[in-house]
Design an enzyme around this catalytic site. Structure first.
Site, PDB file in Angstrom:
ATOM      1  N   GLU A 160      33.042 -17.182 -25.708  1.00  0.00           N
ATOM      2  CA  GLU A 160      33.101 -15.941 -24.930  1.00  0.00           C
ATOM      3  C   GLU A 160      33.479 -16.113 -23.454  1.00  0.00           C
ATOM      4  O   GLU A 160      32.670 -15.880 -22.548  1.00  0.00           O
ATOM      5  CB  GLU A 160      31.776 -15.182 -25.036  1.00  0.00           C
ATOM      6  CG  GLU A 160      31.456 -14.732 -26.445  1.00  0.00           C
ATOM      7  CD  GLU A 160      30.312 -13.725 -26.491  1.00  0.00           C
ATOM      8  OE1 GLU A 160      29.617 -13.556 -25.484  1.00  0.00           O
ATOM      9  OE2 GLU A 160      30.128 -13.105 -27.534  1.00  0.00           O
ATOM     10  N   GLU A 375      30.153 -14.231 -34.551  1.00  0.00           N
ATOM     11  CA  GLU A 375      28.877 -13.581 -34.223  1.00  0.00           C
ATOM     12  C   GLU A 375      28.975 -12.116 -34.575  1.00  0.00           C
ATOM     13  O   GLU A 375      29.972 -11.456 -34.291  1.00  0.00           O
ATOM     14  CB  GLU A 375      28.535 -13.675 -32.724  1.00  0.00           C
ATOM     15  CG  GLU A 375      27.991 -14.996 -32.277  1.00  0.00           C
ATOM     16  CD  GLU A 375      27.623 -15.020 -30.793  1.00  0.00           C
ATOM     17  OE1 GLU A 375      27.161 -13.987 -30.268  1.00  0.00           O
ATOM     18  OE2 GLU A 375      27.820 -16.075 -30.168  1.00  0.00           O
TER      19      GLU A 375
HETATM   20  C1  BGP Z   1      26.893 -13.119 -27.319  1.00  0.00           C
HETATM   21  C2  BGP Z   1      26.499 -14.539 -27.038  1.00  0.00           C
HETATM   22  C3  BGP Z   1      25.236 -14.970 -27.709  1.00  0.00           C
HETATM   23  C4  BGP Z   1      24.193 -13.907 -27.863  1.00  0.00           C
HETATM   24  C5  BGP Z   1      24.772 -12.595 -28.325  1.00  0.00           C
HETATM   25  C6  BGP Z   1      23.812 -11.446 -28.324  1.00  0.00           C
HETATM   26  O1  BGP Z   1      27.478 -12.599 -26.173  1.00  0.00           O
HETATM   27  O2  BGP Z   1      27.513 -15.412 -27.420  1.00  0.00           O
HETATM   28  O3  BGP Z   1      24.798 -16.113 -27.053  1.00  0.00           O
HETATM   29  O4  BGP Z   1      23.322 -13.839 -26.824  1.00  0.00           O
HETATM   30  O5  BGP Z   1      25.894 -12.215 -27.580  1.00  0.00           O
HETATM   31  O6  BGP Z   1      23.775 -10.887 -27.054  1.00  0.00           O
HETATM   32  P1  BGP Z   1      22.445 -10.516 -26.311  1.00  0.00           P
HETATM   33  O7  BGP Z   1      21.624 -11.761 -26.351  1.00  0.00           O
HETATM   34  O8  BGP Z   1      22.857 -10.131 -24.931  1.00  0.00           O
HETATM   35  O9  BGP Z   1      21.843  -9.403 -27.063  1.00  0.00           O
END
Ligand code: BGP
Length: 468
Positions: A160, A375
């Protein structure tokens, strides 16, 4: 109609070193900027996280038992190079050899990310990727890992690049906590894309047998009123900031005229300039066809309205529904349609957005080769009862997104796997331990794991490939 996924599809779970491992000072690990930033700005720290540093055998046994055949893991750069460069920490190297070995013993293929938000402190302090010297330090680290961890078959350079720029320089929720600096956002995106391209080129030049790619977060952007050209423009500009600039760098090797015109407009309104050099485009061009796969992280879509007032962004980090705000001068503001569901953190749940985004990549960047959804998942305030969580909302969320993926495959997209975020509960960077995503519930006091209802559902899915 019940939908199915292909037999060779990967049903994975995703993690990230800093959010899972804990043990932030163990066995010679060097500091990262997040350590102090969380202490000073948030109500939690990266200790104990999910103690994956010690508990990975449990998580891998559970993965195997629940049909999971892939895991996203990241290497903590500062376990290998505690200062980001220079001396190598042998204990960190050993740890990852042991971890990858355990993955293979459990028939869970590791997809390994070199950088998941956790630049070593020394390099973060001197500018992170805004400082071009750090591109070279990243390459040294990457080259070391490629050579050392020959058991890894799937490499991801960065997780990301987009949200790093946004989090660090636009929203200001990630260290160093700078807000509304759009030139830093684009410069960070650009410099990280150069680091990515150089690492991919190096990997291919050396003839390593594995695969390499990058993971981008690609939230889909729609005009609030599709009949209003100003809203259409707002969605386009917002898309350039978060998606198109980075996708162009990945697959075109340059920024298209439309992309650059959008960037110039955004910087003319908001100030700042970019350092883009001829040699940058030589390396982007050289790497654009070398990516073996694109990882897409998809959670939400956004609807945009034209906006010319002052920039203001409020991050909803506590799950207080309706508390977020996002409006950028000369770009647009996010306005959620009332008929589309949202999470408590104001993330708009829209599986069609995943379909549209995959098909967009296929159409606009036909050299993409292969996609993994690296993800996707539902952040939720889980209720732990009867030693489990009855997370029907999460099952429903995942089901709908898998159906959208199945549709893209039917329509000709080459999607080869899905990694739910997250495998077990981990803490969330800017939302703490309350926002859970895992298939396995983690009691952060005892570090015991409890399969949720979704884990049982996922197991059946992995066994049958049938989405129901
Ligand atoms: C993405 C990241 C993850 C994870 C996920 C969920 O941006 O790669 O590491 O954190 O989002 O987001 P959040 O934790 O802000 O809910």
């Amino acid at each position: 109609m019940i939908k199915k996924l292909p037999k060779d599809f990967i049903f994975g779970g995703a993690t990230a070193a800093y959010q899972a491992e804990g043990a932030t000072k163990t066995d010679g690990k060097g500091p990262v900027a997040w350590d102090r930033y969380l202490e000073e700005n948030y109500w939690y720290t990266a200790e104990p996280a999910s103690d994956f540093y010690h508990k990975y055998p449990v998580d891998l046994s559970l993965s195997e038992a629940y049909g999971i055949n892939g895991i996203r893991i990241s290497i903590a750069w500062s376990r290998i190079f505690p200062n980001g460069e220079g001396t190598i920490n042998q204990k960190g190297v050993e740890y990852y050899h042991n971890l990858f070995k355990a993955c293979h013993q459990h028939h869970v293929e590791p997809f390994v990310t070199l950088h998941h938000f956790d630049t070593p402190k020394a390099l973060h302090d001197n500018g992170d990727f805004l400082n071009r010297e750090n591109i070279e330090h990243f390459l040294t680290y990457a080259a070391f890992c490629f050579e050392e961890f020959s058991e890894v078959n799937y490499w991801t350079t960065f997780n990301e690049i987009g949200p790093i720029g946004d989090g660090q320089y636009l929203v200001g929720k990630f260290p160093p906590g700078i807000q509304y600096d759009l030139s830093k956002v684009f410069q960070s995106h650009h410099n990280m894309m150069i680091a990515h391209a150089k690492a991919v080129k190096l990997y291919k030049d050396k003839g390593y047998p594995g695969e390499i790619g990058v993971v981008h977060a690609l939230p889909t952007k729609y005009p609030f009123n599709p009949d209003n050209p100003e809203d259409v423009r707002a969605a386009e500009l917002e898309d350039i900031i978060h998606n198109r600039f980075i996708l162009d760098a990945t697959y075109l090797g340059h920024y298209s005229d439309t992309t650059m015109a959008g960037v110039k407009h955004i910087l003319a309104v908001n100030g700042g300039s970019l350092d883009l050099r001829d040699e940058d485009f030589e390396i982007l061009e050289a790497a654009k066809d070398l990516n073996d796969f694109l990882g897409i992280n998809y959670y939400m879509s956004d609807w945009m309205q034209a906006y010319d007032g002052e920039t203001e962004i409020i991050h909803n980090g506590k799950g207080e529904k309706g508390s977020s705000k996002y409006q950028i001068k000369g770009v647009g503001r996010r306005v959620a349609p009332t008929n589309i569901p949202k999470t408590d953190w104001d993330w708009i749940i829209y599986p069609q957005g995943l379909y549209d985004q995959i098909m967009r990549v296929k159409k606009a960047y036909p050299n993409y080769k292969k996609i993994y959804i690296t993800e996707n998942g539902l952040g939720y305030k889980d209720i732990f009862e009867d030693h489990t969580v009855y997370d029907d909302a999460r099952i429903d969320y995942v089901k709908q997104h898998l159906e959208a993926i199945s549709d893209t495959i039917t329509d000709g997209a080459n999607v080869k796997g899905y990694f739910i975020w997250s495998l077990m509960d981990v803490f969330s960077w800017s939302n703490g331990y309350e926002k859970r995503y895992g298939l396995f519930y983690v009691d952060f006091d005892t570090q015991k794991r409890y399969p949720k209802k979704s884990a049982h559902w996922y197991k059946k899915l992995a066994e049958t490939q049938v989405i129901e």
